[in-house]
Design a protein around this motif. Structure first.
Motif, PDB file in Angstrom:
ATOM      1  N   ILE A 107       0.704  -1.165   0.136  1.00 38.96           N
ATOM      2  CA  ILE A 107       0.108   0.132   0.179  1.00 38.96           C
ATOM      3  C   ILE A 107       0.903   1.271  -0.193  1.00 38.96           C
ATOM      4  O   ILE A 107       0.586   2.424  -0.901  1.00 38.96           O
ATOM      5  CB  ILE A 107      -0.821  -0.119   1.190  1.00 38.96           C
ATOM      6  N   ALA A 108       1.823   1.453   0.919  1.00 43.69           N
ATOM      7  CA  ALA A 108       2.924   2.429   0.954  1.00 43.69           C
ATOM      8  C   ALA A 108       3.445   2.637  -0.390  1.00 43.69           C
ATOM      9  O   ALA A 108       3.517   3.919  -0.780  1.00 43.69           O
ATOM     10  CB  ALA A 108       3.758   2.161   2.043  1.00 43.69           C
ATOM     11  N   ILE A 109       3.603   1.742  -1.216  1.00 41.63           N
ATOM     12  CA  ILE A 109       4.262   1.965  -2.511  1.00 41.63           C
ATOM     13  C   ILE A 109       3.163   2.432  -3.535  1.00 41.63           C
ATOM     14  O   ILE A 109       3.639   3.185  -4.403  1.00 41.63           O
ATOM     15  CB  ILE A 109       4.910   0.785  -3.006  1.00 41.63           C
ATOM     16  N   LEU A 110       2.101   1.686  -3.382  1.00 44.47           N
ATOM     17  CA  LEU A 110       0.964   1.925  -4.405  1.00 44.47           C
ATOM     18  C   LEU A 110       0.231   3.180  -4.525  1.00 44.47           C
ATOM     19  O   LEU A 110       0.211   3.883  -5.406  1.00 44.47           O
ATOM     20  CB  LEU A 110      -0.072   0.859  -4.300  1.00 44.47           C
ATOM     21  N   VAL A 111       0.010   3.872  -3.183  1.00 46.69           N
ATOM     22  CA  VAL A 111      -0.771   4.871  -3.078  1.00 46.69           C
ATOM     23  C   VAL A 111      -0.284   6.076  -3.932  1.00 46.69           C
ATOM     24  O   VAL A 111      -1.238   6.967  -4.595  1.00 46.69           O
ATOM     25  CB  VAL A 111      -1.019   5.254  -1.592  1.00 46.69           C
ATOM     26  N   PRO A 112       1.011   6.542  -3.837  1.00 47.59           N
ATOM     27  CA  PRO A 112       1.433   7.634  -4.642  1.00 47.59           C
ATOM     28  C   PRO A 112       1.170   7.448  -6.009  1.00 47.59           C
ATOM     29  O   PRO A 112       1.008   8.367  -6.623  1.00 47.59           O
ATOM     30  CB  PRO A 112       2.731   7.712  -4.096  1.00 47.59           C
ATOM     31  N   GLY A 113       1.546   6.314  -6.695  1.00 49.59           N
ATOM     32  CA  GLY A 113       1.044   6.052  -8.001  1.00 49.59           C
ATOM     33  C   GLY A 113      -0.235   5.975  -8.377  1.00 49.59           C
ATOM     34  O   GLY A 113      -0.445   6.708  -9.289  1.00 49.59           O
ATOM     35  N   ILE A 114      -1.121   5.797  -7.634  1.00 45.05           N
ATOM     36  CA  ILE A 114      -2.353   5.637  -7.857  1.00 45.05           C
ATOM     37  C   ILE A 114      -2.948   6.989  -7.987  1.00 45.05           C
ATOM     38  O   ILE A 114      -3.590   7.528  -8.829  1.00 45.05           O
ATOM     39  CB  ILE A 114      -3.459   4.722  -6.949  1.00 45.05           C
ATOM     40  N   ILE A 115      -2.682   7.858  -7.079  1.00 42.98           N
ATOM     41  CA  ILE A 115      -3.204   9.233  -6.796  1.00 42.98           C
ATOM     42  C   ILE A 115      -2.538  10.203  -8.035  1.00 42.98           C
ATOM     43  O   ILE A 115      -3.129  10.722  -8.743  1.00 42.98           O
ATOM     44  CB  ILE A 115      -2.603   9.958  -5.534  1.00 42.98           C
TER      45      ILE A 115
END
Length: 444
Positions: free
Chosen positions: A303-311
């Motif tokens: 989640i820590a890695i994914l969230v910035p990319g998703i935003i």
């Protein structure tokens, strides 16, 4: 402790690189193909890949996880019996898949209105033989907590295919669908030969087929098999239904959004590969508490890695689509935005299946995936009829939410997991990163 840390660092790095390279080459190939193929032919290619992927998953799902799980904890003599049983069962299932591929070729080419698909399916059936052996080799490596050969062969397989389409765009050679299949076949044969050099120290077979181990593999694998088939159907039938109910071009537009989600999903795939054998061992040695921690911590890291990319991708969806696919695929922009909404549920679902399979609850995983897949198929049919291509995205979002709720309920009952804890671990990840890299640099 040092050995354990080395395992996680080395295995995690190799698998992260493998998944990154896989998505990179897949993405690079996609970037070229949307430019050298017409939207109709690109859609037909995605339908072909979806179909053969289902065939591969049907075969691999029956034995793959069972082979890794039992070999990881077996004695040297038992490993011989397991290998003989595994190769025998895989061989039988492979020939069944080939028969199905050949038998459905004409019918699929008809409903998808692409005559070339019939010959493509006939040709690819030969690749099933080599890919069956390759899959067995990869599983043997993973069972021995080795990932180097898997990494090398996966990268090389994709590099060979990508080299062909790169030549097509550089020298302006028309990319024919049939030649794409030929390159797939060549790459599989080449990397299977290379993979043999990595696993030959572990290739020791018994002289007779062990009914006991054959039964154990099938009993464990039957639910993992059902899970794999249901999961892949859930992930690809939306594109197939778009191809049949609308057009191959509509399927291609949706596939673009799916590929971008796959790019964001690299950490999830990498983590799932290394968590499965480790979870099996921890469950036997340390019990449910250790598995609970493993699940929550791994989901938190993802989640820590994914969230910035998703935003980022959500805010700049139109720019991302135009850069990646060009102006011909503007219909993919709203599809991508909806797909990003369900991307956050992927780490929970993927790791939940991995953990439940590793602790022997494959039947529960199977039931959950069947329910989710059935719901996804039903919603796709209803939503595509009423909303067109956008219906596929909304159907997938709804089914993912239902699957997420089911998985969290089952994990909480079995391991007392929490939905909130992964987000706390994700926050710790940011804090540790800030303290380690940002604060230290400021002080210097």
């Amino acid at each position: 402790m040092k050995l354990a840390n080395n395992y996680w660092i080395k295995s995690g790095l190799i698998n992260l690189l493998q998944n990154f390279s896989g998505v990179f080459f897949g993405f690079a190939s996609f970037w070229v193909l949307v430019r050298v193929l017409s939207p109709e032919h690109y859609g037909a290619w995605t339908l072909f890949l979806s179909t053969v992927t289902i065939m591969e998953m049907i075969r691999n799902g029956l034995i793959q996880n069972a082979l890794i799980k039992f070999m990881a904890a077996a004695s040297s003599e038992e490993q011989k019996q397991i290998l003989t049983a595994s190769f025998s069962i895989t061989g039988i299932v492979t020939f069944i898949c080939i028969a199905a591929c050949v038998g459905c070729a004409r019918w699929l080419s008809h409903i998808w209105k692409t005559p070339e698909l019939e010959t493509m399916f006939y040709l690819y059936s030969f690749s099933f033989l080599a890919s069956a052996v390759l899959t067995q080799f990869n599983c043997i490596e993973q069972a021995h907590l080795q990932f180097k050969g898997v990494f090398v062969t996966n990268v090389l397989r994709q590099l060979i295919f990508f080299s062909y389409i790169l030549v097509c765009i550089v020298f302006k050679i028309p990319a024919r669908l049939i030649w794409l299949v030929y390159m797939q076949m060549i790459s599989i044969v080449v990397v299977t030969i290379i993979s043999w050099f990595y696993v030959k120290p572990y290739l020791h077979f018994s002289k007779t087929f062990s009914k006991e181990w054959g039964k154990k593999l099938l009993n464990y694998g039957k639910y993992a098999f059902g899970t794999s088939v249901s999961s892949i159907l859930s992930g690809t039938l939306d594109q197939m239904m778009l191809g049949a109910m609308l057009s191959p071009a509509a399927s291609g537009a949706f596939n673009i959004a799916v590929r971008l989600i796959n790019l964001i999903d690299i950490p999830t795939n990498a983590m799932a590969t290394i968590v499965f054998p480790q979870s099996s061992r921890r469950n036997d040695a340390d019990g449910a508490h250790a598995v609970k921690y493993l699940y929550e911590r791994s989901v938190g890291a993802i989640i820590a890695i994914l969230v910035p990319g998703i935003i980022f991708v959500f805010l700049f969806s139109d720019l991302v689509i135009h850069i990646i696919a060009g102006s011909r695929y503007e219909k993919s922009i709203p599809l991508l935005r909806v797909a990003l909404l369900y991307a956050i549920f992927i780490p929970y679902g993927r790791q939940a299946g991995t953990i439940l399979d590793s602790i022997g609850k494959t039947k529960i995983t199977f039931i959950m995936v069947v329910i989710t897949a059935s719901l996804n198929i039903g919603l796709n049919y209803l939503f595509i009829n009423s909303l067109g291509v956008m219906g596929a995205a909304w159907a997938t979002l709804c089914s993912n939410i239902v699957g997420f709720i089911m998985a969290q309920y089952v994990l909480h009952k079995a391991l007392q997991t929490s939905i909130i804890n992964p987000w706390l671990y994700a926050w710790q990840f940011y804090v540790q990163f800030f303290n380690t890299y940002i604060t230290r640099k400021i002080k210097k």
